[in-house]
Enzyme design. Structure first.
Site, PDB file in Angstrom:
ATOM      1  CE  LYS A  60      -3.968   1.921   2.563  1.00  0.00           C
ATOM      2  NZ  LYS A  60      -4.913   1.687   3.666  1.00  0.00           N
ATOM      3  CB  SER A 135      -8.294   3.511   2.527  1.00  0.00           C
ATOM      4  OG  SER A 135      -7.433   2.980   3.521  1.00  0.00           O
ATOM      5  CB  SER A 159      -8.427   0.630   5.418  1.00  0.00           C
ATOM      6  OG  SER A 159      -9.127   1.824   5.235  1.00  0.00           O
TER       7      SER A 159
HETATM    8  N1  GLN Z   1     -13.186   4.101   5.842  1.00  0.00           N
HETATM    9  C1  GLN Z   1     -12.625   4.439   7.110  1.00  0.00           C
HETATM   10  C2  GLN Z   1     -12.179   5.877   7.096  1.00  0.00           C
HETATM   11  O1  GLN Z   1     -12.339   6.505   6.099  1.00  0.00           O
HETATM   12  C3  GLN Z   1     -11.489   3.535   7.424  1.00  0.00           C
HETATM   13  C4  GLN Z   1     -10.202   3.956   6.828  1.00  0.00           C
HETATM   14  C5  GLN Z   1      -9.071   3.069   7.217  1.00  0.00           C
HETATM   15  O2  GLN Z   1      -9.247   2.028   7.841  1.00  0.00           O
HETATM   16  N2  GLN Z   1      -7.879   3.528   6.889  1.00  0.00           N
HETATM   17  O3  GLN Z   1     -11.693   6.389   8.071  1.00  0.00           O
END
Ligand code: GLN
Length: 434
Positions: A60, A135, A159
């Site tokens: 990532k 994400s 994410s």
């Molecule tokens: N969708 C969640 C957020 O926007 C989780 C993001 C994540 O786990 N990095 O905060």
């Protein structure tokens, strides 16, 4: 298959399909990769190769890999070349894993759809046209598309598990503090964990066992020895009555676990976690404040552009929101309240894990929406209602494919107590097998 032939196969697929899927936003130099693959094969031939020899791994874009671009899929860090390896990357290299490139993501890990990247939306290889989730969208999509064997993601509120569920792969959020975060450009320091995504449970276990453990560079990281597992499991089925969940997804999950429990003679038990309906509201003040504070270093002087000048709307919402609620006059109103609620939820989980070995639920309460479809911020945040609780509790959780609805993958989430990854893998492997 040799590392070299595996690499060549993956590169071919990437060349053909990545322009359409956009899972990788940077690939390493091909000649360099081939040289490295050959060296790994030589080590294999001599019986001297590490545990990850032969595996092709995507990373990532918020994890530092020396010489590559940890852009966080943002214009802010578009030209930032990592000067060092994150601790997890060092460990992967030491075990002969071959890192192939950097995967797409929601900008600075803010989002759950894969649409907020500054370098173009990532597609879901399993159902083209629908969001891949996020994400860690590129990390899940790259595995699903066969571009790599394994990938690393980061999980603050879902994410890793959310895109794993939407793309039909396996993803694990390890126990908080069990994997070093040195070299991760984090979203929220009190919640983030790096974890693996892969095609199956055993591959993920292999990678997690390499990256986990105490690291001198991350003072909160720790090792824990786990006692032997008693395999007469009692599985808790999460009571979803306080949450909005698509009943068709719930049905797939329940039918699946009932089938496995019957075969394995596991006990099933409905389990209630009080305050779980407050998880999303608890999570966001923590994330806004910690993200705001973490991004103060992106002031345009040291690492590229000033974040406020170039970032997208979701990142700015959090930066400005975080700046607002950290003001002195709000002292104690949001952040400290959220910390208190986090503690309450953590205690509820601790209580539950005295009664059950694992808690099962859908990973995501709804199906992935169409790319570009207008949904409200509230709806987007609610998509993480079932994954956020494990981050607040600090426990470990996995998402594994559990079925399909009209060809769209549906993931099952299994959560276990802190440092019970071994038990989690044991249970997940049976669900995967049956
Ligand atoms: N969708 C969640 C957020 O926007 C989780 C993001 C994540 O786990 N990095 O905060």
């Amino acid at each position: 298959m040799t590392t070299l032939s595996n690499l060549k196969e993956k590169l071919e697929k990437i060349k053909k399909e990545n322009p359409r899927i956009n899972a990788f936003i940077q690939l390493r130099d091909e000649e360099e990769l081939i040289e490295e693959a050959k060296k790994i094969d030589e080590k294999i031939a001599k019986g001297k190769a590490g545990k990850l020899a032969g595996k092709i791994i995507g990373v990532k874009a918020n994890i530092n890999v020396k010489g590559l671009n940890a852009s966080c899929a943002s214009k802010t860090l578009e030209d930032y070349k990592s000067p060092y390896d994150a601790s997890v990357i060092k460990k992967i290299k030491d075990e002969d894993g071959l890192i192939i490139g950097m995967t797409n993501m929601d900008e600075f890990a803010c989002g759950g759809s894969g649409e907020t990247s500054a370098f173009g939306v990532c597609q879901n290889p399993s159902v083209f046209g629908l969001i891949p989730g996020g994400s860690s969208s590129g990390s899940a999509a790259a595995v699903a598309a066969g571009f790599c064997d394994l990938s690393l993601g980061s999980d603050t509120g879902g994410s890793i598990r959310n895109p794993a569920s939407h793309c039909g792969v396996v993803g694990i959020k390890p126990t908080y503090s069990s994997v070093s975060r040195y070299g991760l450009i984090d979203l929220s320091m009190s919640l983030d964990q790096i974890g693996p995504l892969g095609k199956n449970v055993s591959d993920c276990e292999l990678l997690l066992n390499v990256i986990k453990g105490k690291d001198e560079c991350d003072s909160i990281s720790q090792d824990k020895r786990i006692e032997k597992i008693n395999k007469n499991f009692t599985i808790g089925i999460l009571d979803l009555s306080d949450l909005k969940v698509d009943s068709r997804i719930e049905k797939i999950i329940n039918e699946k676990i009932e089938k496995v429990a019957k075969k394995k003679n596991w006990k099933l038990k409905k389990i209630r976690i009080n305050y779980i309906d407050l998880a999303v509201e608890t999570y966001y003040p923590l994330v806004y404040v910690e993200f705001f504070s973490g991004t103060r270093k992106f002031d345009g002087r040291r690492y590229g552009m000033k974040i406020e000048d170039v970032a997208g709307s979701e990142v700015l919402r959090r930066v400005f929101g975080g700046s607002e609620i950290t003001k002195a006059e709000y002292h104690g109103r949001y952040y400290y309240q959220a910390l208190k609620a986090k503690k309450l939820i953590e205690k509820e989980f601790a209580k539950a894990f005295k009664v059950v070995d694992a808690i099962i639920s859908p990973t995501v309460p709804c199906l992935p929406w169409k790319i570009g479809e207008k949904i409200s911020v509230e709806e987007m945040y609610a998509a993480d209602a079932l994954t956020i609780p494990a981050n607040l509790a600090g426990c470990c959780a996995i998402s594994i494919p559990a079925g399909e609805m009209n060809g769209v993958p549906v993931g099952m989430q299994i959560m276990c107590d802190k440092f019970q990854e071994q038990k989690l893998f044991e249970i997940a492997r049976e669900v995967e097998r049956i």
